[in-house]
Design an enzyme around this catalytic site. Sequence first.
Site, mmCIF file in Angstrom:
data_model
loop_
_atom_site.group_PDB
_atom_site.id
_atom_site.type_symbol
_atom_site.label_atom_id
_atom_site.label_comp_id
_atom_site.label_asym_id
_atom_site.label_seq_id
_atom_site.Cartn_x
_atom_site.Cartn_y
_atom_site.Cartn_z
ATOM 1 N N ASP A 34 -2.069 -1.543 10.969
ATOM 2 C CA ASP A 34 -2.621 -1.557 9.552
ATOM 3 C C ASP A 34 -2.737 -2.856 9.029
ATOM 4 O OD1 ASP A 34 0.054 -1.991 9.032
ATOM 5 O OD2 ASP A 34 0.909 -0.534 7.830
ATOM 6 N N LYS B 37 0.642 -1.235 -0.037
ATOM 7 C CA LYS B 37 0.057 0.001 -0.016
ATOM 8 C C LYS B 37 0.888 1.215 0.029
ATOM 9 C CE LYS B 37 0.948 1.138 4.389
ATOM 10 N NZ LYS B 37 1.773 2.314 4.884
HETATM 11 O O1 C5P Z 1 0.610 -1.429 15.255
HETATM 12 P P1 C5P Z 1 1.965 -1.545 14.737
HETATM 13 O O2 C5P Z 1 2.611 -2.589 15.344
HETATM 14 O O3 C5P Z 1 2.185 -1.722 13.272
HETATM 15 O O4 C5P Z 1 2.584 -0.239 15.247
HETATM 16 C C1 C5P Z 1 4.258 -0.340 15.381
HETATM 17 C C2 C5P Z 1 4.377 0.956 16.343
HETATM 18 O O5 C5P Z 1 4.199 2.220 15.787
HETATM 19 C C3 C5P Z 1 3.598 1.099 17.685
HETATM 20 O O6 C5P Z 1 4.068 0.160 18.769
HETATM 21 C C4 C5P Z 1 3.575 2.339 17.920
HETATM 22 O O7 C5P Z 1 4.895 2.877 18.468
HETATM 23 C C5 C5P Z 1 3.582 3.153 16.614
HETATM 24 N N1 C5P Z 1 2.291 3.401 16.179
HETATM 25 C C6 C5P Z 1 1.794 4.745 16.707
HETATM 26 N N2 C5P Z 1 0.397 4.810 16.439
HETATM 27 C C7 C5P Z 1 -0.150 4.160 15.549
HETATM 28 C C8 C5P Z 1 0.308 3.328 14.550
HETATM 29 C C9 C5P Z 1 1.637 2.885 15.093
HETATM 30 O O8 C5P Z 1 2.127 5.314 17.650
HETATM 31 N N3 C5P Z 1 -1.471 4.640 15.057
#
Ligand code: C5P
Length: 276
Positions: free
Chosen positions: A135, A11
């Site tokens: 995501d 994406k």
């Molecule tokens: O959810 P995911 O594992 O992809 O996110 C990785 C990191 O990115 C999270 O641990 C967080 O530190 C940051 N993040 C965030 N806000 C979001 C998505 C991700 O702060 N909406």
Amino acid sequence: MPPVNRPAPAKINLSLKVLGKRPDGFHELETLMAPISLADELEITKADQFEFTCSDTTLPVDENNLVVRAVRLFCRATGRAPKLRIHLNKKVPHGAGLGGGSSDAATTLLALDELFETRLGQQALVAMSAELGSDVPFFIYHSAAICRGRGELVTPVSLGISLPLLLLKPEFGVPTPWAYQKWANSRELPDVPYTPQVFPWGTLVNDLERPVFEKYIFLALLKRWLLAQPECGGALMSGSGSTVFALLHAPSTELAERVRAEFGPNLWMAPCVAQL
Ligand code: C5P
């Protein structure tokens, strides 16, 4: 049973607005994401025991890989045994802001639901996928979407538009948690274009450019250079980087050649199309 082959499309974020930091440590978002024609390939075969291999030997093949985590989660939820051989053919670079790992995870859940005939339904798959990353739910829908919350609240949109792109990624990646952590106290660099770029279908803007460009100045220079090229209608960093994409007036091979001449041979580049 013959192997099941599934593409796991990447994406881009056409817009990414960070609305604020939440009490749970995540950031509240509003982002328009679109699937692109660049995809990893998952090959799944029934087997006597679980086995996972990956064409990219720099990636983990243990519980740190999102495909393995998706298999474990699916099997825990459905009571099925992971008697599967899975091979992941990586085409999407990682640390790139293209959601490659998240798409692999979502595609694994969708393929297992089909293979085991569990018929969990979209809602259950979305809920399951949100446990794997913010995501991952987006990739359950196979559609452009506006994503809110931490990214897991997905509203599909379909404008029937194809956008020709050139993706460009330097050798380094950007860690997503770092980019979000730096967002609140980041500053704009002088002479770098951050202004929203308005199109009939929407707006190119990414609030994470501010923290990321401060440290990875090359990405700011790359974006500025792309915006000055006649083939480019727009340019933006995707997600938390390090991919910068050029939105093209029409597919072009000349631009890639000029990029090589200007920035050298070490930039990864891929022409592709985003479906909006
Ligand atoms: O959810 P995911 O594992 O992809 O996110 C990785 C990191 O990115 C999270 O641990 C967080 O530190 C940051 N993040 C965030 N806000 C979001 C998505 C991700 O702060 N909406």
